[in-house]
Design an enzyme around this catalytic site. Structure first.
Site, mmCIF file in Angstrom:
data_model
loop_
_atom_site.group_PDB
_atom_site.id
_atom_site.type_symbol
_atom_site.label_atom_id
_atom_site.label_comp_id
_atom_site.label_asym_id
_atom_site.label_seq_id
_atom_site.Cartn_x
_atom_site.Cartn_y
_atom_site.Cartn_z
ATOM 1 N N GLU A 129 0.869 -1.172 0.000
ATOM 2 C CA GLU A 129 0.000 0.000 0.000
ATOM 3 C C GLU A 129 0.907 1.224 0.000
ATOM 4 O OE1 GLU A 129 -3.087 0.206 3.096
ATOM 5 O OE2 GLU A 129 -2.864 2.389 3.185
ATOM 6 N N GLU A 134 -2.228 11.848 2.784
ATOM 7 C CA GLU A 134 -3.046 11.334 3.880
ATOM 8 C C GLU A 134 -2.759 12.092 5.172
ATOM 9 O OE1 GLU A 134 -2.188 7.330 5.156
ATOM 10 O OE2 GLU A 134 -4.227 7.003 5.864
HETATM 11 C C1 LIG Z 1 -9.176 5.236 3.629
HETATM 12 O O1 LIG Z 1 -7.838 5.430 3.311
HETATM 13 C C2 LIG Z 1 -6.860 5.017 4.205
HETATM 14 C C3 LIG Z 1 -5.590 5.231 3.468
HETATM 15 O O2 LIG Z 1 -4.549 4.842 4.149
HETATM 16 C C4 LIG Z 1 -7.031 3.566 4.616
HETATM 17 O O3 LIG Z 1 -6.108 3.204 5.605
HETATM 18 C C5 LIG Z 1 -8.406 3.359 5.095
HETATM 19 O O4 LIG Z 1 -8.559 2.002 5.368
HETATM 20 C C6 LIG Z 1 -9.352 3.800 4.004
HETATM 21 N N1 LIG Z 1 -10.672 3.512 4.315
HETATM 22 C C7 LIG Z 1 -11.182 2.403 3.895
HETATM 23 C C8 LIG Z 1 -12.606 2.204 4.029
HETATM 24 O O5 LIG Z 1 -10.538 1.544 3.373
#
Ligand SMILES: *[C@@H]1O[C@H](CO)[C@@H](O)[C@H](O)[C@H]1NC(C)=O
Ligand SMILES: *[C@@H]1O[C@H](CO)[C@@H](O)[C@H](O)[C@H]1NC(C)=O
Ligand SMILES: *[C@@H]1O[C@H](CO)[C@@H](O)[C@H](O)[C@H]1NC(C)=O
Ligand SMILES: *[C@@H]1O[C@H](CO)[C@@H](O)[C@H](O)[C@H]1NC(C)=O
Ligand SMILES: *[C@@H]1O[C@H](CO)[C@@H](O)[C@H](O)[C@H]1NC(C)=O
Ligand SMILES: *[C@@H]1O[C@H](CO)[C@@H](O)[C@H](O)[C@H]1NC(C)=O
Ligand SMILES: *[C@@H]1O[C@H](CO)[C@@H](O)[C@H](O)[C@H]1NC(C)=O
Ligand SMILES: *[C@@H]1O[C@H](CO)[C@@H](O)[C@H](O)[C@H]1NC(C)=O
Length: 362
Positions: A129, A134
């Site tokens: 990832e 962020e």
């Molecule tokens: C939204 O983005 C972040 C990016 O790091 C992630 O960790 C988080 O799980 C995301 N939300 C969902 C629903 O996946």
């Protein structure tokens, strides 16, 4: 009479240059992205909407030729705030992502927005990832973060030489501050799932280094461009505000990262990048509260006091009006590769329309 010259001079790409592979901007966007509408795996106080609901409620649309992705700012829903998580149907293996962003979710307490790449096809985090943009709550600096399985450590040291100067001047390989160096989400000497992370320079770093990388400051500057270069040698991220000299180069038809100078973040070291990052989709989401933004430790840093509300979920539920500026306005989203053969995609997409009543910036 001489024969007419018929030689066609094709522009040749130097080794460092990239050519457009997939244009995900404007009308290409919604035909190449699904809207994830399951429960948030990171336990956010959020309800991700499908296309029918998102279109009906104008959580998605166009602002002129920009992509708009927003959230509900009108409802006190006890089940969580309605929001969007868009994920590309196309996957990528190495290349250069250039995102020209006019507006990002404002850094309101309770928010957790992200523009990121997720390795798919196998269980997380085996294909990696890459979080490009962020942060949470009232943060003012972006963090670039990698998450992998075991065996990926990155280097926090300086480069041995400055730019061509003789002598011993040490120059950092990146402008940001590395908070953690082990990309393994299960690293025993780091908190769970943290990965390796580089935060944009602090204000103390000085006017040349501190940039409006996140939230309201980013929006007040008209946003800018985030570029992420992923090769088998390194993963690097740059941010250029809209008024910077590099902005035009970064958003040109043949962007060339070798001309862009020191990146905000550079990840390189004891990590086989080809093994740890594969088959990645582009993801754009806004969550609320959840494992990061809503943890007591995070909320207590300043948001509990600032909002006068002790719990993140209570604030997000009861104050829809706080989230009117929590939206993405993306002018360009393009994937480049060194061996670029353009995939022009302009599929019949969803019936997404212009949002005339959201024509504001911040
Ligand atoms: C939204 O983005 C972040 C990016 O790091 C992630 O960790 C988080 O799980 C995301 N939300 C969902 C629903 O996946
Ligand atoms: C890549 O991910 C897609 C889902 O996004 C999956 O269908 C496909 O099998 C994966 N390919 C590989 C080689 O893992
Ligand atoms: C550092 O710079 C000196 C002088 O320009 C050069 O001779 C040397 O090869 C450089 N070292 C590295 C590791 O680039
Ligand atoms: C990286 O170096 C900086 C500057 O020396 C330091 O503040 C930071 O703690 C280091 N990060 C790690 C993970 O060692
Ligand atoms: C760009 O705008 C910022 C304010 O957002 C200002 O501080 C900076 O000096 C400007 N830079 C240039 C190169 O004009
Ligand atoms: C980190 O980078 C420095 C300078 O380039 C190099 O000397 C060192 O070997 C690297 N360390 C690791 C673990 O890769
Ligand atoms: C956060 O603040 C609340 C209210 O002051 C307090 O009860 C709680 O223990 C704090 N939690 C942490 C982890 O600091
Ligand atoms: C859309 O374009 C028009 C005409 O160029 C401009 O006046 C308006 O401000 C733009 N709206 C947005 C939201 O960018």
């Amino acid at each position: 009479m001489a024969l007419a010259a018929t030689t066609l001079l094709l522009p040749s790409l130097s080794a460092a240059q990239y050519a457009l592979k997939t244009d995900l901007s404007y009308k290409n966007f919604f035909s190449n992205f699904n809207l994830f509408s399951d429960a948030d795996p990171t336990h956010g106080f959020v309800q991700y909407q499908n296309y029918d609901e998102a279109i009906k409620n104008q959580y998605v649309g166009y602002l002129n030729e920009s992509i708009f992705l927003g959230v509900d700012y009108k409802t006190k829903d006890p089940n969580g705030r309605a929001s969007i998580r868009a994920e590309s149907t196309v996957t990528f293996d190495k290349g250069l992502l250039v995102a020209d962003i006019a507006h990002m979710p404002s850094n309101e307490c309770g928010t957790w927005p992200a523009l990121w790449l997720l390795g798919t096809g196998v269980e997380w985090p085996n294909n990696g990832e890459i979080d490009i943009l962020e942060g949470v709550n009232d943060y003012t600096r972006n963090s670039v973060t990698l998450h992998t399985n075991s065996g990926c450590m990155v280097n926090n040291s300086t480069m041995s030489n400055s730019t061509g100067q003789s002598g011993t001047t040490q120059q950092s390989a990146f402008d940001g501050w590395m908070s953690t160096a082990n990309c393994d989400v299960a690293a025993t000497d780091q908190a769970k799932n943290v990965g390796c992370s580089i935060m944009a320079p602090a204000e103390e770093a000085g006017p040349g280094k501190y940039l409006p990388t996140y939230g309201a400051e980013f929006n007040a500057a008209g946003g800018g461009v985030y570029a992420l270069e992923w090769t088998d040698q390194s993963i690097q991220a740059w941010f250029f505000p809209r008024n910077s000299t590099e902005f035009a180069s970064a958003t040109s038809a043949n962007p060339d990262p070798s001309q862009w100078g020191t990146p905000l973040a550079k990840f390189q070291g004891s990590c086989n990048i080809e093994d740890h990052f594969k088959n990645m989709t582009v993801q754009i989401n806004v969550s609320f509260c959840g494992d990061w933004a809503g943890s007591d430790v995070e909320w207590n840093k300043s948001c509990a006091k600032k909002t006068g509300v002790a719990k993140c979920e209570d604030y997000v539920r009861d104050h829809p009006e706080a989230f009117e500026s929590v939206y993405w306005e993306i002018k360009g989203l393009k994937w480049f590769e060194k061996t670029g053969s353009t995939q022009k995609r302009d599929l019949a997409g969803h019936a997404v329309s212009q949002l005339k009543n959201r024509a504001f910036r911040w």
